[in-house]
Design an enzyme around this catalytic site. Structure first.
Site, PDB file in Angstrom:
ATOM      1  N   GLU A   1       4.324   9.738   7.835  1.00 28.40           N
ATOM      2  CA  GLU A   1       3.238  10.666   7.467  1.00 28.40           C
ATOM      3  C   GLU A   1       2.672  11.367   8.703  1.00 28.40           C
ATOM      4  OE1 GLU A   1       1.541  10.439   4.153  1.00 28.40           O
ATOM      5  OE2 GLU A   1       2.781   8.844   3.339  1.00 28.40           O
TER       6      GLU A   1
ATOM      7  N   ARG B   1       0.839  -1.216   0.000  1.00 24.93           N
ATOM      8  CA  ARG B   1       0.000   0.000   0.000  1.00 24.93           C
ATOM      9  C   ARG B   1       0.869   1.261   0.000  1.00 24.93           C
ATOM     10  NH1 ARG B   1       0.301   3.797   2.882  1.00 24.93           N
ATOM     11  NH2 ARG B   1       0.100   2.657   4.823  1.00 24.93           N
TER      12      ARG B   1
ATOM     13  N   CYS C   1      -0.333  17.316   0.198  1.00 26.19           N
ATOM     14  CA  CYS C   1      -0.086  15.944  -0.306  1.00 26.19           C
ATOM     15  C   CYS C   1      -0.243  14.953   0.841  1.00 26.19           C
ATOM     16  CB  CYS C   1       1.330  15.802  -0.861  1.00 26.19           C
ATOM     17  SG  CYS C   1       1.756  17.010  -2.103  1.00 26.19           S
TER      18      CYS C   1
HETATM   19  C1  LIG Z   1       9.474   3.081   6.446  1.00 24.88           C
HETATM   20  C2  LIG Z   1       9.371   4.557   6.362  1.00 24.88           C
HETATM   21  C3  LIG Z   1       9.021   5.169   5.150  1.00 24.88           C
HETATM   22  C4  LIG Z   1       8.960   6.554   5.053  1.00 24.88           C
HETATM   23  N1  LIG Z   1       8.654   7.145   3.844  1.00 24.88           N
HETATM   24  C5  LIG Z   1       8.783   8.504   3.689  1.00 24.88           C
HETATM   25  C6  LIG Z   1       8.647   9.125   2.404  1.00 24.88           C
HETATM   26  O1  LIG Z   1       8.319   8.458   1.417  1.00 24.88           O
HETATM   27  N2  LIG Z   1       8.884  10.460   2.301  1.00 24.88           N
HETATM   28  C7  LIG Z   1       9.227  11.229   3.360  1.00 24.88           C
HETATM   29  O2  LIG Z   1       9.446  12.431   3.184  1.00 24.88           O
HETATM   30  N3  LIG Z   1       9.355  10.670   4.608  1.00 24.88           N
HETATM   31  C8  LIG Z   1       9.144   9.331   4.783  1.00 24.88           C
HETATM   32  N4  LIG Z   1       9.294   8.746   6.033  1.00 24.88           N
HETATM   33  C9  LIG Z   1       9.707   9.592   7.139  1.00 24.88           C
HETATM   34  C10 LIG Z   1       8.646   9.752   8.219  1.00 24.88           C
HETATM   35  O3  LIG Z   1       7.620  10.591   7.770  1.00 24.88           O
HETATM   36  C11 LIG Z   1       9.361  10.246   9.472  1.00 24.88           C
HETATM   37  O4  LIG Z   1      10.051   9.130  10.016  1.00 24.88           O
HETATM   38  C12 LIG Z   1       8.413  10.849  10.506  1.00 24.88           C
HETATM   39  O5  LIG Z   1       7.899  12.070  10.055  1.00 24.88           O
HETATM   40  C13 LIG Z   1       9.093  11.044  11.853  1.00 24.88           C
HETATM   41  O6  LIG Z   1      10.314  11.683  11.726  1.00 24.88           O
HETATM   42  P1  LIG Z   1      11.598  11.086  12.481  1.00 24.88           P
HETATM   43  O7  LIG Z   1      11.693   9.632  12.147  1.00 24.88           O
HETATM   44  O8  LIG Z   1      12.743  11.956  12.152  1.00 24.88           O
HETATM   45  O9  LIG Z   1      11.244  11.171  14.003  1.00 24.88           O
HETATM   46  P2  LIG Z   1      11.366  12.474  14.952  1.00 24.88           P
HETATM   47  O10 LIG Z   1      10.702  13.653  14.316  1.00 24.88           O
HETATM   48  O11 LIG Z   1      12.786  12.625  15.365  1.00 24.88           O
HETATM   49  O12 LIG Z   1      10.487  12.020  16.177  1.00 24.88           O
HETATM   50  C14 LIG Z   1      10.961  11.140  17.187  1.00 24.88           C
HETATM   51  C15 LIG Z   1       9.935  11.110  18.312  1.00 24.88           C
HETATM   52  O13 LIG Z   1       9.794  12.416  18.871  1.00 24.88           O
HETATM   53  C16 LIG Z   1       8.436  12.801  18.861  1.00 24.88           C
HETATM   54  N5  LIG Z   1       8.338  14.248  18.666  1.00 24.88           N
HETATM   55  C17 LIG Z   1       8.916  15.012  17.710  1.00 24.88           C
HETATM   56  N6  LIG Z   1       8.573  16.293  17.860  1.00 24.88           N
HETATM   57  C18 LIG Z   1       7.738  16.345  18.912  1.00 24.88           C
HETATM   58  C19 LIG Z   1       7.014  17.394  19.564  1.00 24.88           C
HETATM   59  N7  LIG Z   1       7.044  18.664  19.124  1.00 24.88           N
HETATM   60  N8  LIG Z   1       6.267  17.080  20.635  1.00 24.88           N
HETATM   61  C20 LIG Z   1       6.189  15.797  21.091  1.00 24.88           C
HETATM   62  N9  LIG Z   1       6.831  14.760  20.513  1.00 24.88           N
HETATM   63  C21 LIG Z   1       7.594  15.047  19.449  1.00 24.88           C
HETATM   64  C22 LIG Z   1       7.804  12.032  17.719  1.00 24.88           C
HETATM   65  O14 LIG Z   1       6.407  11.906  17.893  1.00 24.88           O
HETATM   66  C23 LIG Z   1       8.542  10.709  17.828  1.00 24.88           C
HETATM   67  O15 LIG Z   1       7.911   9.907  18.781  1.00 24.88           O
HETATM   68  C24 LIG Z   1       9.271   7.355   6.176  1.00 24.88           C
HETATM   69  C25 LIG Z   1       9.593   6.737   7.386  1.00 24.88           C
HETATM   70  C26 LIG Z   1       9.642   5.364   7.491  1.00 24.88           C
HETATM   71  C27 LIG Z   1      10.010   4.742   8.804  1.00 24.88           C
END
Ligand SMILES: Cc1cc2nc3c(=O)[nH]c(=O)nc-3n(C[C@H](O)[C@H](O)[C@H](O)COP(=O)(O)OP(=O)(O)OC[C@H]3O[C@@H](n4cnc5c(N)ncnc54)[C@H](O)[C@@H]3O)c2cc1C
Length: 399
Positions: A378, A104, A253
């Site tokens: 997302e 998906r 998006c």
């Molecule tokens: C398999 C996979 C596919 C993906 N595909 C895409 C893609 O196609 N395109 C794309 O652009 N991205 C993609 N992503 C990225 C995904 O959207 C990010 O992993 C996600 O937005 C979280 O960012 P991060 O992993 O850097 O976590 P972080 O932002 O570092 O967050 C870590 C933790 O801190 C918490 N946190 C962060 N800020 C706050 C706040 N202000 N208050 C409270 N808690 C907070 C979060 O909730 C989380 O629990 C993908 C990720 C994965 C794992």
């Protein structure tokens, strides 16, 4: 059958519809759902455990998804899309994720994160050049927003473009990008010299552009995930998406993709529930099917309740999407709720399957591992909660 070859397990899925939500669907909706369900049973279910175990992305699925109309179902037919409504789109995502969340992901990235921005923000030339090929699966796309140091806070991104007169130079990198190692084009979000976020179309083969695979994932193993690395990549000016810039563009998006996830998660939940129900009726312990024990019935009853609530949430959200009325917080609520409960249902289903629940004989453990990514990408589970918190209180609690 050749000796030692494993028999192909039949996909016996039947979907729960406790509140007769089918009555709310049109003939076209039901036809779309049934054709995608047949496709999943034929093309995905017999192979998915093997693909996931081998961490293999079946690139031939891209053309097949194109043939069944899984890419860009809401994009007008003049550009190769399906010209369908959002309920059909949701049902397609539900059925594919019933098969596998990674599958998906491939379809929703292509439709909501690649075709959607080209359709909404692209020039007529861009739409004609890319949309029909993306719809048919001749081309695969990816969406680059997240960076290594900017996940939940994409506005901090450092990937940038500098104006060189007749072209831009793109520098920086993106992380965690679904489809990227196999993609022909990437929709990349980068800041210009004034700090404004712009969308651009980067093509495979452009000098200085690479898309290395991210290895070692225990989740979405049949989907390929990688980086996007830009080292002075020359981007023709006609590759900029001209009709919208700013963070609002990628966020639009994501609204469309998150809507698809809300439906998809219910698909995964239904698969876990259905497998658990059948297993509970067949599995004998203490001389009785385990389905006859109250604790097992409690689990099944609670699973069905949450699935039914999620189905109703999706249907009403789909109606609002069709009317152009669905808001970001409304979409956040459905994505957050449905993924959380899908994961809980997967865990309960795993218990009902006992030891067998951890094996690839049943889809449960794979769904569970997949849903851990779905909970985070997302917009993480907690970020969606903060979006709702802001909607309720008017106070932004991100910073
Ligand atoms: C398999 C996979 C596919 C993906 N595909 C895409 C893609 O196609 N395109 C794309 O652009 N991205 C993609 N992503 C990225 C995904 O959207 C990010 O992993 C996600 O937005 C979280 O960012 P991060 O992993 O850097 O976590 P972080 O932002 O570092 O967050 C870590 C933790 O801190 C918490 N946190 C962060 N800020 C706050 C706040 N202000 N208050 C409270 N808690 C907070 C979060 O909730 C989380 O629990 C993908 C990720 C994965 C794992």
């Amino acid at each position: 059958m050749v000796a030692n070859e494993k028999p192909v397990k039949q996909d016996e899925f039947t979907s729960p519809d406790f509140y007769c939500i089918d009555d709310l669907l049109s003939e076209e909706h039901r036809m779309v759902r049934s054709s995608i369900r047949d496709f999943v049973k034929r093309e995905i279910s017999p192979n998915i455990e093997d693909w996931a175990e081998r961490n293999h992305f079946p690139s031939e699925i891209v053309r097949k998804f194109g043939e069944i109309g899984a890419f860009g179902p809401t994009i007008p037919e003049t550009y190769g899309g399906g010209g369908m409504d959002y309920i059909s789109y949701g049902l397609i995502m539900q059925e594919i994720e019933r098969g596998d969340s990674g599958m998906r992901s491939t379809a929703s990235v292509q439709g909501s994160l690649v075709m959607y921005p080209i359709y909404e923000f692209g020039s007529e030339e861009q739409k004609k050049k890319y949309l029909p090929k993306l719809a048919s699966g001749e081309m695969l796309g990816c969406f680059g927003l997240t960076e290594a140091d900017f996940g939940s806070n994409p506005s901090g991104m450092i990937t940038n473009i500098s104006d060189q007169g007749d072209h831009y130079l793109l520098n920086g990198s993106k992380m965690w990008i679904s489809n990227s190692p196999e993609a022909d084009i990437a929709i990349v979000w980068a800041k210009d010299e004034s700090g404004r976020i712009k969308g651009l179309i980067v093509e495979r083969g452009m000098e200085g552009f690479t898309a290395p695979t991210i290895h070692g994932k225990w989740s979405l193993r049949a989907s390929c995930t990688g980086e996007l690395v830009f080292d002075n990549v020359k981007i023709p000016k006609e590759n900029i998406l001209p009709e919208k810039d700013g963070l609002g563009a990628p966020m639009m998006c994501l609204d469309s993709a998150r809507y698809g996830i809300a439906w998809g998660a219910i698909g995964a939940a239904m698969d876990c529930y259905d497998s658990a129900r059948r297993y509970a009726l067949e599995r004998i312990q203490f001389d009785k099917p385990i389905a006859s024990f109250q604790l097992i019935q409690k689990k099944l009853a609670e699973m069905l309740t949450e699935i039914t609530k999620g189905q109703l949430l999706n249907w009403k959200l789909g109606v609002m999407m069709n009317e152009g009325k669905a808001t970001t917080p409304q979409i956040s609520m459905a994505k957050r709720n449905n993924v959380e409960f899908a994961l809980k249902i997967a865990r309960e289903a795993r218990q009902i399957h006992g030891g067998m629940g951890i094996t690839g004989e049943y889809p449960i453990m794979r769904h569970m591992m997949n849903l851990e990514s779905v909970l985070t990408y997302e917009g993480t589970h907690d970020i969606h909660l903060l979006i709702l918190g802001q909607e309720i209180t008017g106070i932004q609690a991100f910073k």
